[in-house]
Design a protein around this motif. Sequence first.
Motif, short mmCIF file in Angstrom:
data_model
loop_
_atom_site.label_atom_id
_atom_site.label_comp_id
_atom_site.label_asym_id
_atom_site.label_seq_id
_atom_site.Cartn_x
_atom_site.Cartn_y
_atom_site.Cartn_z
N LEU A 110 104.50 55.09 38.89
CA LEU A 110 103.77 54.56 37.84
C LEU A 110 102.12 54.93 37.92
CD1 LEU A 110 105.83 51.25 37.39
CD2 LEU A 110 105.77 53.09 35.85
N LEU A 111 101.72 54.83 39.29
CA LEU A 111 100.41 54.93 39.56
C LEU A 111 99.99 56.53 38.94
CD1 LEU A 111 97.68 53.88 40.77
CD2 LEU A 111 98.54 55.17 43.03
N VAL A 112 100.58 57.36 39.36
CA VAL A 112 100.76 58.77 39.21
C VAL A 112 100.55 58.91 37.38
CG1 VAL A 112 101.68 61.12 38.74
CG2 VAL A 112 101.74 59.77 41.07
N ALA A 113 101.41 58.19 36.74
CA ALA A 113 101.70 58.36 35.22
C ALA A 113 100.20 57.72 34.64
CB ALA A 113 103.00 57.64 34.72
N VAL A 114 99.97 56.49 35.17
CA VAL A 114 98.69 55.76 34.48
C VAL A 114 97.55 56.36 34.76
CG1 VAL A 114 97.50 53.59 34.77
CG2 VAL A 114 99.98 53.49 34.36
N VAL A 115 97.23 56.79 36.07
CA VAL A 115 96.07 57.41 36.36
C VAL A 115 95.76 58.65 35.74
CG1 VAL A 115 94.62 58.41 38.32
CG2 VAL A 115 95.56 56.30 38.43
N LEU A 116 96.82 59.83 35.85
CA LEU A 116 96.69 60.87 35.23
C LEU A 116 96.46 60.87 33.76
CD1 LEU A 116 98.77 63.38 37.31
CD2 LEU A 116 96.29 62.93 37.57
N GLY A 117 97.30 60.10 33.13
CA GLY A 117 97.54 59.81 31.66
C GLY A 117 96.07 59.20 31.38
N GLY A 118 95.66 58.34 31.91
CA GLY A 118 94.26 57.59 31.58
C GLY A 118 92.97 58.68 31.58
N LEU A 119 92.98 59.54 32.55
CA LEU A 119 92.07 60.29 32.78
C LEU A 119 92.21 61.47 31.74
CD1 LEU A 119 91.84 60.71 36.72
CD2 LEU A 119 90.12 59.84 35.09
N MET A 120 93.44 61.79 31.44
CA MET A 120 93.40 63.07 30.41
C MET A 120 93.21 62.37 28.99
SD MET A 120 94.92 65.79 31.57
CE MET A 120 95.52 66.64 29.94
N ILE A 121 93.50 61.06 28.67
CA ILE A 121 92.98 60.59 27.45
C ILE A 121 91.34 60.59 27.69
CG2 ILE A 121 92.60 58.24 25.98
CD1 ILE A 121 95.75 58.18 27.05
N ALA A 122 90.76 60.13 28.47
CA ALA A 122 89.37 59.88 28.63
C ALA A 122 88.87 61.32 28.42
CB ALA A 122 88.97 59.26 29.99
N GLN A 123 89.27 62.35 29.18
CA GLN A 123 88.82 63.90 29.08
C GLN A 123 88.89 64.21 27.72
OE1 GLN A 123 90.51 66.70 31.83
NE2 GLN A 123 89.92 68.56 30.57
N GLY A 124 89.94 63.88 27.00
CA GLY A 124 90.04 64.11 25.46
C GLY A 124 88.97 63.58 24.48
N ARG A 125 88.72 62.30 24.92
CA ARG A 125 87.69 61.68 24.08
C ARG A 125 86.41 62.18 24.27
NH1 ARG A 125 90.13 55.48 25.32
NH2 ARG A 125 91.49 55.84 23.81
N ARG A 126 85.94 62.64 25.57
CA ARG A 126 84.67 63.11 26.06
C ARG A 126 84.53 64.49 25.42
NH1 ARG A 126 85.90 61.09 31.09
NH2 ARG A 126 86.65 63.28 32.02
N ARG A 127 85.65 65.22 25.14
CA ARG A 127 85.61 66.68 24.40
C ARG A 127 85.51 66.49 23.01
NH1 ARG A 127 89.88 69.32 27.72
NH2 ARG A 127 88.50 70.65 29.27
N SER A 128 85.95 65.48 22.21
CA SER A 128 85.74 65.06 20.91
C SER A 128 84.65 64.58 20.46
CB SER A 128 87.14 64.48 20.51
OG SER A 128 86.95 63.00 20.93
#
Length: 129
Positions: A110-128
């Motif tokens: 669950l930690l892997v899913a939450v951390v990587l998922g959250g960081l991927m979403i944050a990275q996508g927001r920074r790009r947009s």
Amino acid sequence: MIGKYSLLQVALFVFGLVACLLYPLSIVWPSGWSWHAGPPMASHYFMMIVGVYATLGVFLILAARNPAANTSLIWFAVVSSAVHALIMAVQAAGDPMQYGHLLGDVPALLLVAVVLGGLMIAQGRRRSV
């Protein structure tokens, strides 16, 4: 940002390394990391899982170099970790002999899913932006 590396790159490297260390983790804490009695090598199934996670770990480490070029792999790690944790939690909750997994690999997945998922979403927001 940690030095010249992003948090996503650091997380990919760390989680990749841990995935590569599944076998030693099962030796140190078998009730939290392996699903059978006896040593890790005693189960063909477990050794196949170790092989799959070690392979994923190597590719997560490689993806840390350029996360933007490896989004499908990272999202696979996120979703498969969440699904694996859910199935494992249900199975462990139904078997008192497997409760150790509720404190071991279930929270780790669950930690892997939450951390990587959250960081991927944050990275996508920074790009947009």
